[in-house]
Motif scaffolding. Structure first.
Motif, PDB file in Angstrom:
ATOM      1  N   LYS A   4       0.847  -1.192   0.000  1.00 55.37           N
ATOM      2  CA  LYS A   4       0.000   0.000   0.000  1.00 55.37           C
ATOM      3  C   LYS A   4       0.886   1.247   0.000  1.00 55.37           C
ATOM      4  O   LYS A   4       1.874   1.313   0.734  1.00 55.37           O
ATOM      5  CB  LYS A   4      -0.894  -0.003   1.241  1.00 55.37           C
ATOM      6  CG  LYS A   4      -2.189   0.771   1.079  1.00 55.37           C
ATOM      7  CD  LYS A   4      -3.089   0.515   2.269  1.00 55.37           C
ATOM      8  CE  LYS A   4      -4.460   1.150   2.066  1.00 55.37           C
ATOM      9  NZ  LYS A   4      -5.335   0.389   1.184  1.00 55.37           N
ATOM     10  N   LEU A 263      -4.213   1.951   8.137  1.00 53.65           N
ATOM     11  CA  LEU A 263      -4.167   0.649   7.471  1.00 53.65           C
ATOM     12  C   LEU A 263      -5.296  -0.259   7.950  1.00 53.65           C
ATOM     13  O   LEU A 263      -5.867  -1.028   7.161  1.00 53.65           O
ATOM     14  CB  LEU A 263      -2.813  -0.019   7.739  1.00 53.65           C
ATOM     15  CG  LEU A 263      -1.603   0.615   7.055  1.00 53.65           C
ATOM     16  CD1 LEU A 263      -0.310   0.007   7.591  1.00 53.65           C
ATOM     17  CD2 LEU A 263      -1.678   0.441   5.539  1.00 53.65           C
ATOM     18  N   ASP A 266      -8.365   0.357   5.979  1.00 53.02           N
ATOM     19  CA  ASP A 266      -8.133   0.333   4.540  1.00 53.02           C
ATOM     20  C   ASP A 266      -8.013   1.731   3.936  1.00 53.02           C
ATOM     21  O   ASP A 266      -8.399   1.976   2.795  1.00 53.02           O
ATOM     22  CB  ASP A 266      -9.238  -0.442   3.815  1.00 53.02           C
ATOM     23  CG  ASP A 266      -8.854  -0.818   2.381  1.00 53.02           C
ATOM     24  OD1 ASP A 266      -7.652  -1.067   2.150  1.00 53.02           O
ATOM     25  OD2 ASP A 266      -9.737  -0.843   1.506  1.00 53.02           O
ATOM     26  N   PRO A 269      -2.266   5.403   4.185  1.00 51.63           N
ATOM     27  CA  PRO A 269      -1.573   6.058   5.297  1.00 51.63           C
ATOM     28  C   PRO A 269      -0.703   7.209   4.805  1.00 51.63           C
ATOM     29  O   PRO A 269      -0.104   7.137   3.726  1.00 51.63           O
ATOM     30  CB  PRO A 269      -0.714   4.928   5.875  1.00 51.63           C
ATOM     31  CG  PRO A 269      -0.434   4.043   4.703  1.00 51.63           C
ATOM     32  CD  PRO A 269      -1.663   4.100   3.834  1.00 51.63           C
ATOM     33  N   LEU A 301       6.484  -2.140   9.191  1.00 45.95           N
ATOM     34  CA  LEU A 301       5.492  -2.163   8.110  1.00 45.95           C
ATOM     35  C   LEU A 301       6.117  -2.226   6.725  1.00 45.95           C
ATOM     36  O   LEU A 301       5.409  -2.073   5.723  1.00 45.95           O
ATOM     37  CB  LEU A 301       4.591  -0.920   8.208  1.00 45.95           C
ATOM     38  CG  LEU A 301       3.853  -0.712   9.534  1.00 45.95           C
ATOM     39  CD1 LEU A 301       3.078   0.592   9.503  1.00 45.95           C
ATOM     40  CD2 LEU A 301       2.924  -1.884   9.829  1.00 45.95           C
ATOM     41  N   ILE A 304       4.426  -4.148   4.131  1.00 48.93           N
ATOM     42  CA  ILE A 304       3.027  -3.799   3.886  1.00 48.93           C
ATOM     43  C   ILE A 304       2.899  -2.504   3.089  1.00 48.93           C
ATOM     44  O   ILE A 304       2.027  -2.375   2.228  1.00 48.93           O
ATOM     45  CB  ILE A 304       2.258  -3.669   5.212  1.00 48.93           C
ATOM     46  CG1 ILE A 304       2.306  -4.983   5.993  1.00 48.93           C
ATOM     47  CG2 ILE A 304       0.820  -3.225   4.992  1.00 48.93           C
ATOM     48  CD1 ILE A 304       1.721  -4.882   7.383  1.00 48.93           C
ATOM     49  N   VAL A 305       3.774  -1.530   3.376  1.00 43.44           N
ATOM     50  CA  VAL A 305       3.668  -0.217   2.739  1.00 43.44           C
ATOM     51  C   VAL A 305       4.919   0.095   1.934  1.00 43.44           C
ATOM     52  O   VAL A 305       5.991  -0.481   2.164  1.00 43.44           O
ATOM     53  CB  VAL A 305       3.432   0.901   3.775  1.00 43.44           C
ATOM     54  CG1 VAL A 305       2.147   0.663   4.547  1.00 43.44           C
ATOM     55  CG2 VAL A 305       4.621   1.044   4.727  1.00 43.44           C
TER      56      VAL A 305
END
Length: 318
Positions: A4, A263, A266, A269, A301, A304-305
Motif C-alpha cells: 500500500k 491501514l 483500509d 496512510p 510495516l 506492507i507499505v
C-alpha cells in the motif's frame, strides 16, 4: 501482496523564510506566547534531505514561490544572500525531486497578490480564493506554477495554503487542471487540500475530468502531530518526549498510531507535517521525532507499505 502506498506531505517550505514568523504581523509569537525565530537556515534542509535518503521517504514537498510577501524564488529575498537562496533551491532539485513531488503552495501563503500589478491585497490568499471563479483561480495558480517552472522545477500539482478553494472545490480542481495544462501541456494534475482522518477506505480520488484531462485530490489521513513542538522549551525536549510524539504516528511496537490505524480501516496512510513544525522554532524536535517514526514504519510495516511520491499516486488513481 501488493504494498500500500504511504506518503509524507510537507507544507509551508520556502528558502530561508520562516512562514509562521512572516504571517504574524505584530508580536511574531505563537498563541501560547513563544517568540518565533525569524528564519530557517539552510542546514535544516540538509538534515531533512539526510533523513529522506536514510529512510527512503517520499511524498509531496511544497515550495512557496513568494513566501511571506518578502521576495521570490526568481528575483531573490532581500533579507537573505542570493547564494543562500540559490543553494536552497539547488539542494531541493538535487536531493528531493526524485523522492518528492513539488508543488507551489500558491504564491505567498500570506497576502493575496494582484496579478495585474504585483501588489499585495489586504486579505490573505484563502480569503481571496473563497470568492473567485474558475478563471481567476486558474490564472493565480498558473502564476505560481510558472514561477516554479522558471526556477527549474517540474510541478503538475498544487497545495492549498490553509483551505484555499475549499468552498468550491470542483471549480478549484478545474482551475488546477487548467493551469497545469497551460504551463506544462500535461493532462494529469493533482492537489492537496482535504483531510480524511479516520475515514474508512480514504484515498485519492478524481475530482475533475474534462477533455481528456484529469485532476486528482490527494488527501492527508493524519494530522500534524509535531505542531506542538513549536511551543516546547528546549529543556523539555527529552528522548522520551520525542518518542511519545512518534507514538502518535506509530507506537514503538508498531501496532498503533495514525499509520497503523489508517491501514486497519483500509485508508491510505500518510504523515502530514509543516516545515515549521519540523524545525520546531530551532530545536528541530519535529524532525527528530519524524526520524523515530519513519524508522519504526520501515521496521514494522516495510512488507506492507511502500513510500510513494504524490504524483505517482495521482497517476495510479482511476
Amino acid at each position: 501482496m501488493k504494498k500500500k502506498p504511504i506518503y509524507l506531505v510537507v507544507n509551508d517550505s520556502a528558502p530561508r523564510v520562516h512562514d509562521a514568523y512572516r504571517i504574524k504581523s505584530a508580536a511574531r509569537c505563537t498563541p501560547a506566547g513563544t517568540i518565533l525565530v525569524p528564519d530557517i537556515p539552510n542546514d535544516f534542509l540538509y538534515e531533512f534531505c539526510d533523513l529522506a535518503e536514510k529512510e527512503n521517504l517520499r511524498g509531496k514537498f511544497s515550495i512557496i514561490p513568494m513566501a511571506g510577501c518578502c521576495g521570490d524564488i526568481i528575483n531573490g529575498f532581500p533579507a537573505f544572500p542570493d547564494h543562500e537562496i540559490a543553494d536552497w533551491l539547488d539542494t531541493v532539485k538535487s536531493r528531493l525531486t526524485e523522492r518528492f513531488s513539488i508543488t507551489p503552495e500558491m504564491l505567498t501563503h500570506h497576502k493575496a497578490v494582484n496579478l495585474a500589478d504585483g501588489s499585495f491585497l489586504s486579505i490573505n490568499e484563502m480569503e481571496w480564493a473563497s470568492s473567485q471563479n474558475r478563471e481567476a483561480l486558474s490564472a493565480y495558480i498558473e502564476a505560481a506554477l510558472q514561477m516554479l517552472k522558471d526556477a527549474g522545477f517540474h510541478a503538475v500539482g498544487a497545495t492549498s495554503p490553509w483551505s484555499f478553494g475549499i468552498e468550491h472545490e470542483h471549480e478549484y480542481a478545474a482551475a488546477v487542471s487548467d493551469a497545469v495544462y497551460r504551463v506544462w501541456k500535461e493532462p494529469l494534475s493533482w492537489y492537496c487540500l482535504r483531510s480524511r482522518i479516520g475515514k474508512s477506505g480514504a484515498g485519492a480520488w478524481v475530482e475533475f475530468e474534462e477533455d481528456g484531462r484529469r485532476c486528482v485530490s490527494v488527501p492527508t489521513t493524519a494530522g500534524d502531530v509535531f505542531w506542538s513542538t513549536i511551543d516546547v522549551p528546549a529543556s523539555d525536549l527529552t528522548q522520551s518526549y520525542l518518542s511519545s510524539l512518534a507514538d502518535r504516528i506509530i507506537t514503538k511496537d508498531g501496532l498503533h498510531g495514525a499509520v497503523p490505524d489508517a491501514l486497519a480501516i483500509d485508508a491510505l496512510p500518510s504523515i502530514y507535517v509543516h516545515w515549521q513544525s519540523l524545525f520546531s522554532n530551532g530545536s528541530r524536535a519535529g524532525l527528530k521525532a519524524l526520524e523515530i517514526a519513519a524508522s519504526r514504519i520501515n521496521r514494522y510495516l516495510g512488507d506492507i507499505v511502500e513510500w510513494t511520491d504524490c504524483e505517482s499516486l495521482a497517476k495510479q488513481t482511476i
